[in-house]
Design a protein around this motif. Structure first.
Motif, PDB file in Angstrom:
ATOM      1  N   GLY A   1       3.884   5.636 -11.351  1.00 46.50           N
ATOM      2  CA  GLY A   1       4.532   4.544 -10.646  1.00 46.50           C
ATOM      3  C   GLY A   1       5.896   4.279 -11.222  1.00 46.50           C
ATOM      4  O   GLY A   1       6.303   4.878 -12.227  1.00 46.50           O
TER       5      GLY A   1
ATOM      6  N   GLU B   1       1.404   7.022  -6.626  1.00 45.76           N
ATOM      7  CA  GLU B   1       0.322   7.937  -6.967  1.00 45.76           C
ATOM      8  C   GLU B   1       0.699   9.384  -6.651  1.00 45.76           C
ATOM      9  O   GLU B   1       0.355  10.302  -7.392  1.00 45.76           O
ATOM     10  CB  GLU B   1      -0.936   7.544  -6.205  1.00 45.76           C
ATOM     11  CG  GLU B   1      -1.520   6.210  -6.662  1.00 45.76           C
ATOM     12  CD  GLU B   1      -2.674   5.758  -5.782  1.00 45.76           C
ATOM     13  OE1 GLU B   1      -2.966   6.487  -4.802  1.00 45.76           O
ATOM     14  OE2 GLU B   1      -3.275   4.709  -6.081  1.00 45.76           O
ATOM     15  N   SER B   2       1.401   9.626  -5.539  1.00 45.81           N
ATOM     16  CA  SER B   2       1.776  10.991  -5.171  1.00 45.81           C
ATOM     17  C   SER B   2       2.789  11.585  -6.135  1.00 45.81           C
ATOM     18  O   SER B   2       2.818  12.788  -6.367  1.00 45.81           O
ATOM     19  CB  SER B   2       2.355  11.013  -3.752  1.00 45.81           C
ATOM     20  OG  SER B   2       3.534  10.216  -3.686  1.00 45.81           O
ATOM     21  N   SER B   3       3.623  10.771  -6.724  1.00 52.99           N
ATOM     22  CA  SER B   3       4.607  11.262  -7.683  1.00 52.99           C
ATOM     23  C   SER B   3       4.041  11.391  -9.080  1.00 52.99           C
ATOM     24  O   SER B   3       4.713  11.872  -9.986  1.00 52.99           O
ATOM     25  CB  SER B   3       5.833  10.343  -7.707  1.00 52.99           C
ATOM     26  OG  SER B   3       5.457   9.046  -8.136  1.00 52.99           O
TER      27      SER B   3
ATOM     28  N   ALA C   1       0.828  -1.206   0.000  1.00 52.13           N
ATOM     29  CA  ALA C   1       0.000   0.000   0.000  1.00 52.13           C
ATOM     30  C   ALA C   1       0.861   1.254   0.000  1.00 52.13           C
ATOM     31  O   ALA C   1       0.565   2.235  -0.693  1.00 52.13           O
ATOM     32  CB  ALA C   1      -0.933  -0.011   1.211  1.00 52.13           C
ATOM     33  N   ALA C   2       1.947   1.247   0.774  1.00 51.14           N
ATOM     34  CA  ALA C   2       2.848   2.402   0.803  1.00 51.14           C
ATOM     35  C   ALA C   2       3.502   2.627  -0.551  1.00 51.14           C
ATOM     36  O   ALA C   2       3.657   3.767  -1.003  1.00 51.14           O
ATOM     37  CB  ALA C   2       3.912   2.203   1.880  1.00 51.14           C
ATOM     38  N   GLU C   3       3.869   1.561  -1.210  1.00 49.95           N
ATOM     39  CA  GLU C   3       4.481   1.691  -2.536  1.00 49.95           C
ATOM     40  C   GLU C   3       3.487   2.251  -3.544  1.00 49.95           C
ATOM     41  O   GLU C   3       3.826   3.123  -4.346  1.00 49.95           O
ATOM     42  CB  GLU C   3       4.991   0.327  -3.002  1.00 49.95           C
ATOM     43  CG  GLU C   3       5.741   0.373  -4.322  1.00 49.95           C
ATOM     44  CD  GLU C   3       6.307  -0.975  -4.705  1.00 49.95           C
ATOM     45  OE1 GLU C   3       6.845  -1.088  -5.814  1.00 49.95           O
ATOM     46  OE2 GLU C   3       6.183  -1.906  -3.885  1.00 49.95           O
ATOM     47  N   ARG C   4       2.237   1.794  -3.474  1.00 50.94           N
ATOM     48  CA  ARG C   4       1.218   2.331  -4.379  1.00 50.94           C
ATOM     49  C   ARG C   4       0.965   3.804  -4.095  1.00 50.94           C
ATOM     50  O   ARG C   4       0.811   4.614  -5.011  1.00 50.94           O
ATOM     51  CB  ARG C   4      -0.078   1.540  -4.235  1.00 50.94           C
ATOM     52  CG  ARG C   4      -0.023   0.136  -4.831  1.00 50.94           C
ATOM     53  CD  ARG C   4      -1.411  -0.452  -4.946  1.00 50.94           C
ATOM     54  NE  ARG C   4      -2.044  -0.566  -3.648  1.00 50.94           N
ATOM     55  CZ  ARG C   4      -1.997  -1.637  -2.871  1.00 50.94           C
ATOM     56  NH1 ARG C   4      -1.311  -2.692  -3.272  1.00 50.94           N
ATOM     57  NH2 ARG C   4      -2.618  -1.668  -1.704  1.00 50.94           N
ATOM     58  N   SER C   5       0.900   4.178  -2.806  1.00 51.46           N
ATOM     59  CA  SER C   5       0.668   5.569  -2.436  1.00 51.46           C
ATOM     60  C   SER C   5       1.805   6.460  -2.921  1.00 51.46           C
ATOM     61  O   SER C   5       1.579   7.567  -3.413  1.00 51.46           O
ATOM     62  CB  SER C   5       0.516   5.685  -0.920  1.00 51.46           C
ATOM     63  OG  SER C   5       0.359   7.029  -0.522  1.00 51.46           O
ATOM     64  N   ALA C   6       3.051   5.991  -2.783  1.00 53.28           N
ATOM     65  CA  ALA C   6       4.184   6.777  -3.244  1.00 53.28           C
ATOM     66  C   ALA C   6       4.141   6.969  -4.754  1.00 53.28           C
ATOM     67  O   ALA C   6       4.447   8.045  -5.277  1.00 53.28           O
ATOM     68  CB  ALA C   6       5.496   6.104  -2.839  1.00 53.28           C
TER      69      ALA C   6
END
Length: 361
Positions: free
Chosen positions: A248, A243-245, A236-241
């Motif tokens: 992917g 999306e914020s950038s 989940a943290a990897e997906r969130s990072a």
């Protein structure tokens, strides 16, 4: 007396579905599996071979009677019985998962000296926590290594070609006195072989062992859940990072590849621009000559400095006939132009001499 012969009754019914549903677990064309009326474990079933039409009931009274049959016939009955027992183990394991969430081993074997008539195979779970597992003879008769309980795989090995006929005859005889003596020894734990003076103490020990087994399973389950939660949180943290950038890792990599691919045509187009004079550096050329053999004034100074408006005007103005412009002269410097056709003006001293020698008019 009815309980002693109940196995024979089940083995001889023409239709296995006639066995009461409260006892019957499953059946095949070769056997009927029923629940043990006095279970010694949580799961305790009996696989009863159905009586073949060519055999009499006494020929399948017990294991010793079966081993008196022709070797191949006896072996084929045992092999088929083992197959049906393995299917019963699968059913037990399914129940274990539904009730407890994990499985533990089961044992399949015969009693050397059974108390019930007609051959039957015990399929029993290895917890030994059944309510009727309470006497010394119960403990010893189901111990997997003491000798009274004969695993079916071991019995089938008696038929191997390398087994001497005399040894097979000795095993098939199944000495009653020899086996009955095993039931009188102090009970041993079926898990660790620790010896106890009474069955009651052994029962408490076995219950503790099974409790520890369940606790270890719960601990493993909790560890698995914790590990799964950690992995899900990391994902989940990897997906969130990503999306914020805005992209992917895979998108960023594809974008960089696309950028590199788009840069290649620009590099290839550079020679075309150079041919049009848009991207070339200034080069030095020799000035062309104009009429009269004089070089034309360049419109740009040295080192690429642009000329002023006066420079352009002076360079474009024609030089009058018979006159020669000095170097770096402009159009405004007309007073200093030399007339090449005019006579040379002598110096003042020379002019006086000329005046004295000139004839008088």
């Amino acid at each position: 007396m009815a309980n002693i012969t109940i196995m024979r009754t089940y083995a001889m019914v023409p239709d296995p579905t006639m066995v009461p549903d409260c006892f019957r677990i499953c059946h095949t064309d070769a056997s009927v599996t029923v629940s043990d009326l006095y279970p010694k474990s949580i799961y305790h079933y009996l696989v009863i071979p159905r009586l073949p039409p060519t055999l009499k009931p006494e020929q399948m009274e017990d294991l010793r009677a079966l081993l008196r049959l022709p070797r191949e016939q006896a072996r084929s009955i045992l092999v088929r019985l083992r197959e049906d027992a393995l299917a019963t183990v699968k059913l037990i394991e399914g129940e274990m998962m539904r009730q407890y969430g994990f499985t533990w081993p089961c044992h399949m074997g015969f009693h050397a000296i059974p108390t019930l008539e007609h051959l039957h195979l015990h399929v029993i779970s290895s917890d030994f926590t059944g309510q009727y597992y309470k006497e010394k003879k119960h403990v010893n008769s189901f111990h997997p290594r003491l000798g009274f309980f004969l695993p079916i795989d071991e019995v089938i090995r008696w038929f191997d070609p390398d087994i001497a006929p005399t040894w097979f005859a000795m095993k098939a005889a199944i000495d009653k006195d020899e086996y009955m003596a095993l039931l009188k020894t102090d009970p041993l734990c079926p898990h660790c072989d620790e010896q106890f003076r009474s069955a009651a103490k052994l029962r408490r020990h076995i219950n503790l062992v099974f409790k520890q087994m369940k606790e270890e399973h719960s601990k493993r389950q909790e560890e698995s859940r914790t590990m799964l939660a950690v992995l899900e949180a990391a994902a989940a943290a990897e997906r969130s990072a990503g999306e914020s950038s805005g992209a992917g890792p895979s998108e960023a990599a594809s974008g960089s590849n696309a950028g590199a691919a788009g840069a290649e045509p620009a590099l290839e187009a550079a020679p075309e621009d150079a041919s049009n004079g848009a991207a070339t550096a200034p080069t030095h050329t020799e000035p062309a000559e104009v009429a009269g053999g004089e070089p034309a004034t360049a419109t740009a100074g040295e080192n690429g400095v642009q000329p002023t408006e006066d420079d352009v005007a002076n360079a474009s103005a024609p030089v009058e006939a018979g006159q020669k412009r000095k170097h770096n002269e402009t159009r405004d410097d007309t007073a200093e132009l030399d007339d090449v056709d005019a006579p040379h003006d002598p110096s003042p001293a020379k002019r006086r001499q000329l005046d004295d020698t000139a004839p008088s008019s």
